[in-house]
Design an enzyme around this catalytic site. Structure first.
Site, PDB file in Angstrom:
ATOM      1  N   ASP A  38       0.190   2.105   1.163  1.00 52.44           N
ATOM      2  CA  ASP A  38       0.808   2.031  -0.036  1.00 52.44           C
ATOM      3  C   ASP A  38       0.604   1.518  -1.298  1.00 52.44           C
ATOM      4  OD1 ASP A  38       2.913   1.090   2.051  1.00 52.44           O
ATOM      5  OD2 ASP A  38       2.125  -0.750   2.613  1.00 52.44           O
ATOM      6  N   TYR A  66      -8.631  -1.302   8.910  1.00 50.85           N
ATOM      7  CA  TYR A  66      -9.175  -1.874   7.856  1.00 50.85           C
ATOM      8  C   TYR A  66      -9.553  -3.616   7.307  1.00 50.85           C
ATOM      9  CZ  TYR A  66      -5.176   1.263   7.851  1.00 50.85           C
ATOM     10  OH  TYR A  66      -3.946   2.031   8.622  1.00 50.85           O
ATOM     11  N   ASP A  80       3.738  -9.319   1.171  1.00 52.67           N
ATOM     12  CA  ASP A  80       2.641  -9.180   0.972  1.00 52.67           C
ATOM     13  C   ASP A  80       2.970 -10.048  -0.492  1.00 52.67           C
ATOM     14  OD1 ASP A  80       3.615  -7.451  -1.333  1.00 52.67           O
ATOM     15  OD2 ASP A  80       3.280  -6.020   0.252  1.00 52.67           O
ATOM     16  N   ARG A 176      -0.125  -5.778   7.221  1.00 49.15           N
ATOM     17  CA  ARG A 176       0.625  -6.863   6.184  1.00 49.15           C
ATOM     18  C   ARG A 176       1.395  -8.074   7.542  1.00 49.15           C
ATOM     19  NH1 ARG A 176       5.842  -4.318   3.841  1.00 49.15           N
ATOM     20  NH2 ARG A 176       4.958  -2.235   4.132  1.00 49.15           N
TER      21      ARG A 176
END
Length: 292
Positions: A38, A66, A80, A176
């Site tokens: 993203d 991550y 988010d 997310r």
């Protein structure tokens, strides 16, 4: 120029923005990425150059790691902090204990069902979910099975309701959504506040370079070997006769009746990657892609 550039994607750039700039730096049209990040995320983005673009379809199947930041007490439409708040309970103040946060985070490990967020690129009836969301249309999305290999709570500020954690997960996982679901389980809501991809496709963040470094020193200084793109694939090695048969597209150029894995193999002749192949149930391999 053929190989892999392991890019540390900057925040604010799309993955395609990165490819466009690298096309100019490398002076070639044959540039593509694997594993979209993203725009607000940073970290490892493998970018394939030249004939390495033919390997993109094989690269993005292994686990990824991550590092995420998470803000408790905030629920948004995008899951988010950059989305529109749909529930804001920042004044709640009595955030869960660190042990509670760690235990709930660990409860996601294993094979779980995850509903992709409304703002995602998954296609339903030929349109991406975010297109429906931007048009204000609700679309029913089925849960998908993903695998969370492990989580680690790195830091937790209970007073501020902020935390960070590492997660190793399968392809198709939305971090997310993990943050959002964590908030739901904790009963206070949560939204992702940052995301860095630490590793994917066998590449790690300590191997990654910035756009500025590529411009300053040139891509040749950072180009990873073509063969590194298949580090997570099973391999077969050919002798000179088998390699000649393979390069000429001969079916059953190689046979292994004891073969257990019926997926795609990377084909090597010595230290050189010469293509990809797939066996049938009898162990006879047929060429898929030949690199000459």
């Amino acid at each position: 120029m053929d190989g892999i550039i392991v890019l540390n994607k900057p925040a604010g750039w799309t993955s395609m923005d990165c490819c466009a700039v690298i096309r100019g730096i490398c002076k070639t049209k044959k540039v593509g990425h694997t594993g979209t990040l993203d725009p607000n995320a940073t970290g490892v983005l493998p970018v394939c150059v030249g004939k390495a673009t033919r390997l993109i379809e094989y690269m993005d199947f292994g686990p990824k790691t991550y590092r995420a930041g998470c803000k408790l007490g905030l629920v948004t439409d995008t899951q988010d902090i950059w989305g529109t708040p749909v529930e804001d309970v920042k004044e709640q103040g009595a955030w869960p204990s660190q042990d509670r946060v760690r235990d709930v985070l660990a409860s996601f490990c294993g094979d779980i069902q995850q509903i992709p967020p409304a703002y995602s690129a998954i296609k339903i009836n030929g349109k991406k979910l975010y297109e429906y969301a931007r048009a204000g249309k609700a679309v029913e999305v089925e849960a998908r099975t993903i695998t969370i290999h492990g989580t680690e709570l790195l830091a937790y500020d209970r007073e501020k309701g902020e935390l960070s954690f590492d997660v190793t997960c399968s392809r198709g996982t939305y971090v997310r959504t993990i943050c959002h679901d964590l908030g739901q389980k904790l009963g206070c809501g949560a939204a992702m506040s940052s995301l860095v991809r630490l590793s994917t496709c066998g590449y790690s963040l300590d191997q990654a370079v910035t756009i500025d470094e590529l411009k300053e020193k040139g891509p040749e200084s950072f180009l990873m070997p073509f063969e590194s793109a298949v580090s997570e694939m099973p391999h077969i090695e050919l002798n000179s006769k088998q390699a000649w048969l393979f390069s000429n597209g001969v079916h059953a150029f190689y046979r292994d009746p004891e073969i257990a894995h019926l997926g795609v193999y990377a084909v090597f002749s010595g230290q050189t990657l010469v293509g990809t192949a797939k066996p049938d149930e009898n162990g006879d391999f047929r060429p898929l892609k030949v690199f000459k």
